[in-house]
Design a protein around this motif. Structure first.
Motif, PDB file in Angstrom:
ATOM      1  N   VAL A  54     -62.261  48.566   4.740  1.00  0.00           N
ATOM      2  CA  VAL A  54     -62.818  49.252   5.910  1.00  0.00           C
ATOM      3  C   VAL A  54     -63.877  50.268   5.485  1.00  0.00           C
ATOM      4  N   ALA A  55     -63.612  50.980   4.398  1.00  0.00           N
ATOM      5  CA  ALA A  55     -64.575  51.966   3.907  1.00  0.00           C
ATOM      6  C   ALA A  55     -65.898  51.310   3.526  1.00  0.00           C
ATOM      7  N   ALA A  56     -65.841  50.052   3.095  1.00  0.00           N
ATOM      8  CA  ALA A  56     -67.058  49.333   2.708  1.00  0.00           C
ATOM      9  C   ALA A  56     -67.838  48.819   3.910  1.00  0.00           C
ATOM     10  N   GLY A  57     -67.200  48.801   5.091  1.00  0.00           N
ATOM     11  CA  GLY A  57     -67.919  48.369   6.283  1.00  0.00           C
ATOM     12  C   GLY A  57     -67.220  47.349   7.148  1.00  0.00           C
ATOM     13  N   ALA A  58     -66.023  46.912   6.757  1.00  0.00           N
ATOM     14  CA  ALA A  58     -65.282  45.955   7.585  1.00  0.00           C
ATOM     15  C   ALA A  58     -64.941  46.574   8.932  1.00  0.00           C
ATOM     16  N   ARG A  59     -64.934  45.730   9.971  1.00  0.00           N
ATOM     17  CA  ARG A  59     -64.598  46.193  11.316  1.00  0.00           C
ATOM     18  C   ARG A  59     -63.506  45.293  11.884  1.00  0.00           C
ATOM     19  N   GLY A  60     -62.331  45.868  12.032  1.00  0.00           N
ATOM     20  CA  GLY A  60     -61.190  45.089  12.458  1.00  0.00           C
ATOM     21  C   GLY A  60     -60.593  44.331  11.287  1.00  0.00           C
ATOM     22  N   ILE A  61     -59.398  43.781  11.515  1.00  0.00           N
ATOM     23  CA  ILE A  61     -58.730  42.998  10.478  1.00  0.00           C
ATOM     24  C   ILE A  61     -58.132  41.742  11.094  1.00  0.00           C
ATOM     25  N   THR A  62     -57.821  40.798  10.234  1.00  0.00           N
ATOM     26  CA  THR A  62     -57.108  39.579  10.608  1.00  0.00           C
ATOM     27  C   THR A  62     -55.738  39.625   9.953  1.00  0.00           C
ATOM     28  N   VAL A  63     -54.705  39.220  10.699  1.00  0.00           N
ATOM     29  CA  VAL A  63     -53.359  39.167  10.146  1.00  0.00           C
ATOM     30  C   VAL A  63     -52.762  37.790  10.408  1.00  0.00           C
ATOM     31  N   SER A  64     -51.716  37.462   9.645  1.00  0.00           N
ATOM     32  CA  SER A  64     -51.042  36.179   9.836  1.00  0.00           C
ATOM     33  C   SER A  64     -49.596  36.346  10.273  1.00  0.00           C
ATOM     34  N   THR A  65     -49.123  37.574  10.374  1.00  0.00           N
ATOM     35  CA  THR A  65     -47.782  37.837  10.895  1.00  0.00           C
ATOM     36  C   THR A  65     -47.831  39.054  11.803  1.00  0.00           C
ATOM     37  N   LEU A  66     -46.878  39.131  12.718  1.00  0.00           N
ATOM     38  CA  LEU A  66     -46.809  40.321  13.566  1.00  0.00           C
ATOM     39  C   LEU A  66     -46.349  41.530  12.770  1.00  0.00           C
ATOM     40  N   LYS A  67     -45.596  41.307  11.696  1.00  0.00           N
ATOM     41  CA  LYS A  67     -45.231  42.443  10.854  1.00  0.00           C
ATOM     42  C   LYS A  67     -46.477  43.072  10.247  1.00  0.00           C
ATOM     43  N   ILE A  77     -55.094  51.243  11.902  1.00  0.00           N
ATOM     44  CA  ILE A  77     -56.071  50.209  12.275  1.00  0.00           C
ATOM     45  C   ILE A  77     -55.661  49.618  13.614  1.00  0.00           C
ATOM     46  N   THR A  78     -56.585  49.627  14.574  1.00  0.00           N
ATOM     47  CA  THR A  78     -56.216  49.218  15.932  1.00  0.00           C
ATOM     48  C   THR A  78     -56.768  47.855  16.331  1.00  0.00           C
ATOM     49  N   ASP A  79     -57.882  47.421  15.741  1.00  0.00           N
ATOM     50  CA  ASP A  79     -58.529  46.168  16.124  1.00  0.00           C
ATOM     51  C   ASP A  79     -57.977  45.051  15.245  1.00  0.00           C
ATOM     52  N   ILE A  80     -57.061  44.258  15.796  1.00  0.00           N
ATOM     53  CA  ILE A  80     -56.311  43.291  14.983  1.00  0.00           C
ATOM     54  C   ILE A  80     -56.307  41.918  15.650  1.00  0.00           C
ATOM     55  N   LEU A  81     -56.716  40.909  14.903  1.00  0.00           N
ATOM     56  CA  LEU A  81     -56.631  39.515  15.323  1.00  0.00           C
ATOM     57  C   LEU A  81     -55.422  38.878  14.660  1.00  0.00           C
ATOM     58  N   TYR A  82     -54.471  38.411  15.476  1.00  0.00           N
ATOM     59  CA  TYR A  82     -53.315  37.671  14.963  1.00  0.00           C
ATOM     60  C   TYR A  82     -53.704  36.200  14.951  1.00  0.00           C
ATOM     61  N   GLN A  99     -48.842  47.885  24.112  1.00  0.00           N
ATOM     62  CA  GLN A  99     -48.449  49.054  24.903  1.00  0.00           C
ATOM     63  C   GLN A  99     -48.520  50.347  24.102  1.00  0.00           C
ATOM     64  N   ARG A 100     -48.470  50.225  22.763  1.00  0.00           N
ATOM     65  CA  ARG A 100     -48.597  51.413  21.913  1.00  0.00           C
ATOM     66  C   ARG A 100     -50.053  51.724  21.575  1.00  0.00           C
ATOM     67  N   GLY A 101     -50.982  50.897  22.092  1.00  0.00           N
ATOM     68  CA  GLY A 101     -52.392  51.180  21.891  1.00  0.00           C
ATOM     69  C   GLY A 101     -53.111  50.260  20.942  1.00  0.00           C
ATOM     70  N   CYS A 102     -52.451  49.208  20.475  1.00  0.00           N
ATOM     71  CA  CYS A 102     -53.087  48.265  19.563  1.00  0.00           C
ATOM     72  C   CYS A 102     -53.990  47.311  20.342  1.00  0.00           C
ATOM     73  N   ASP A 103     -55.196  47.118  19.856  1.00  0.00           N
ATOM     74  CA  ASP A 103     -56.130  46.151  20.431  1.00  0.00           C
ATOM     75  C   ASP A 103     -55.869  44.808  19.756  1.00  0.00           C
ATOM     76  N   LEU A 104     -54.798  44.149  20.195  1.00  0.00           N
ATOM     77  CA  LEU A 104     -54.315  42.927  19.559  1.00  0.00           C
ATOM     78  C   LEU A 104     -54.869  41.702  20.264  1.00  0.00           C
ATOM     79  N   THR A 105     -55.454  40.807  19.491  1.00  0.00           N
ATOM     80  CA  THR A 105     -55.962  39.547  20.024  1.00  0.00           C
ATOM     81  C   THR A 105     -55.071  38.411  19.561  1.00  0.00           C
ATOM     82  N   LEU A 106     -54.728  37.514  20.477  1.00  0.00           N
ATOM     83  CA  LEU A 106     -53.890  36.357  20.192  1.00  0.00           C
ATOM     84  C   LEU A 106     -54.729  35.090  20.222  1.00  0.00           C
ATOM     85  N   ILE A 107     -54.217  34.008  19.634  1.00  0.00           N
ATOM     86  CA  ILE A 107     -54.921  32.726  19.695  1.00  0.00           C
ATOM     87  C   ILE A 107     -53.985  31.625  20.199  1.00  0.00           C
TER      88      ILE A 107
END
Length: 377
Positions: A54-67, A77-82, A99-107
């Motif tokens: 993120v410090a280098a310039g990444a915006r948002g992250i991608t995850v492969s588990t809800l954990k 980190i709030t911008d998360i693509l599952y 509901q806790r404020g995470c900007d979570l995107t689903l596919i």
């Protein structure tokens, strides 16, 4: 000051200078191509590594588990693509994150999953942002860009009250290539498929603001990314032997290794026995089907110098076998005396990292710091 010599083995070791160089290389390339970069954090599963991205310039992250989503949201980190198709029984957990404020995107990639999302949303007064996964190469999941199901799914999501946020694809078949031309071709195939899917949705009067593509080989090989809004890649942060064989990194770029100690010998067989077996390296034999088979890993000195020809040729649960690929080394006992420290470069960084509860981070002054990582789903 903690030093490498005081680290108990086996241990997952991050060379922070190599890692930072990998991060900067990828981010510079994405900036040059004019796209947002959303790293896949499943490789390290470590907030400190992700903070560097993120410090280098990444915006948002991608995850492969809800954990992963929960852990990284807790880390700020709030911008998360599952980026795994959502199972209906996981929707309450996803909603709790939102509901806790995470900007979570689903596919999703099928109409049944879309209906399940709509039914859950109606029952709970919930709206999710949803992207449709596109199959750009027949590698795994997703629907073809020309499939009639694409607008059907999109219309269903929109009518069901979901926010149609875009399309995404992953050219996983890029791992099967090893020449610059082939990698450029698969990168263009990935781009074209996602852009075509977005075009079809827009022609149907549907929104498609996000067009997301990515794998480490295609991200490092694409000649242009016209029509793409963001790229995702994960293993680039550490690289590994599979990526070396694909041709997108050198052995000196691989930032993750397993520190191990020689504990015995079978001199007549040319073996040195080390305390890193498959519980430390993983069972991943991803280089076995490639042009250069590294066994369970490439052997290096404890300072990181590659020992050409020496690999971790075999592995039991807690024992590894170091040997020469080309001949029986009858001097193995003298070459690697009891107590010798070695580093083993992994076939698959994600799988090897997953065997360890923490990383030992080698800093530029040769001191060691400990960083936690996490497991599970």
């Amino acid at each position: 000051m903690t030093s490498l010599h005081s680290v108990e083995t086996p241990a997952a070791l991050i060379d922070v200078q190599r890692m930072q160089r990998n991060i900067e290389r990828m981010q510079t390339r994405m900036d040059h191509l004019g796209v947002r970069f959303r790293p896949h954090v499943k490789t390290a599963k470590c907030p400190d590594v992700t903070r560097a991205q993120v410090a280098a310039g990444a915006r948002g992250i991608t995850v492969s588990t809800l954990k992963e989503a929960e852990q990284f949201f807790a880390a700020g980190i709030t911008d998360i693509l599952y980026a795994v198709g959502i199972a209906p029984d996981k929707l309450p957990r996803a909603l709790a994150l939102c509901q806790r404020g995470c900007d979570l995107t689903l596919i999703v990639d099928n109409i049944d999953a879309a209906h399940a999302l709509n039914d859950f949303g109606k029952a709970h007064g919930a709206t999710f942002e949803v992207w449709i996964e596109i199959d750009s190469d027949g590698h795994r999941a997703g629907i073809k860009p020309e499939d009639d199901a694409l607008p059907e799914i999109a219309h269903a999501l929109q009518k069901g009250g979901m926010t149609l946020g875009g399309v995404m694809t992953h050219a996983g078949s890029s791992y099967d290539h090893s020449t610059p031309d082939a990698l450029r071709q698969i990168a263009e195939q990935e781009r074209a498929a996602a852009v075509r899917a977005a075009q079809r949705l827009r022609e149907a009067g549907l929104p498609c603001p996000a067009v997301s593509v990515g794998s480490t080989p295609t991200a490092l090989s694409a000649e242009h990314l016209e029509g793409v809004t963001e790229v995702r890649a994960g293993v680039y942060v550490f690289f590994d032997l599979v990526m070396h064989n694909v041709g997108v990194c050198t052995l000196d770029d691989i930032a993750l290794s397993v520190l191990t100690t020689v504990i015995g010998h079978q001199q007549e067989k040319g073996w040195a026995i080390v305390d890193a077996g498959w519980m430390a390296m993983s069972r991943d034999r991803g280089t076995q089907k490639q042009t250069h088979d590294f066994g369970f890993g490439q052997v290096c000195t404890d300072s990181g110098t590659v020992l050409e020809g020496y690999v971790l040729s075999g592995a039991n649960q807690e024992h590894g076998i170091v040997s020469c690929r080309v001949d029986v080394d009858h001097d193995i006992r003298q070459r690697f005396p009891i107590g010798t420290r070695l580093r083993i470069l992994p076939n698959h960084a994600c799988a090897t990292g997953a065997q360890h509860p923490e990383y030992k981070v080698l800093l530029s002054d040769d001191s060691i710091e400990t960083r936690p990582r996490f497991y599970g789903w």
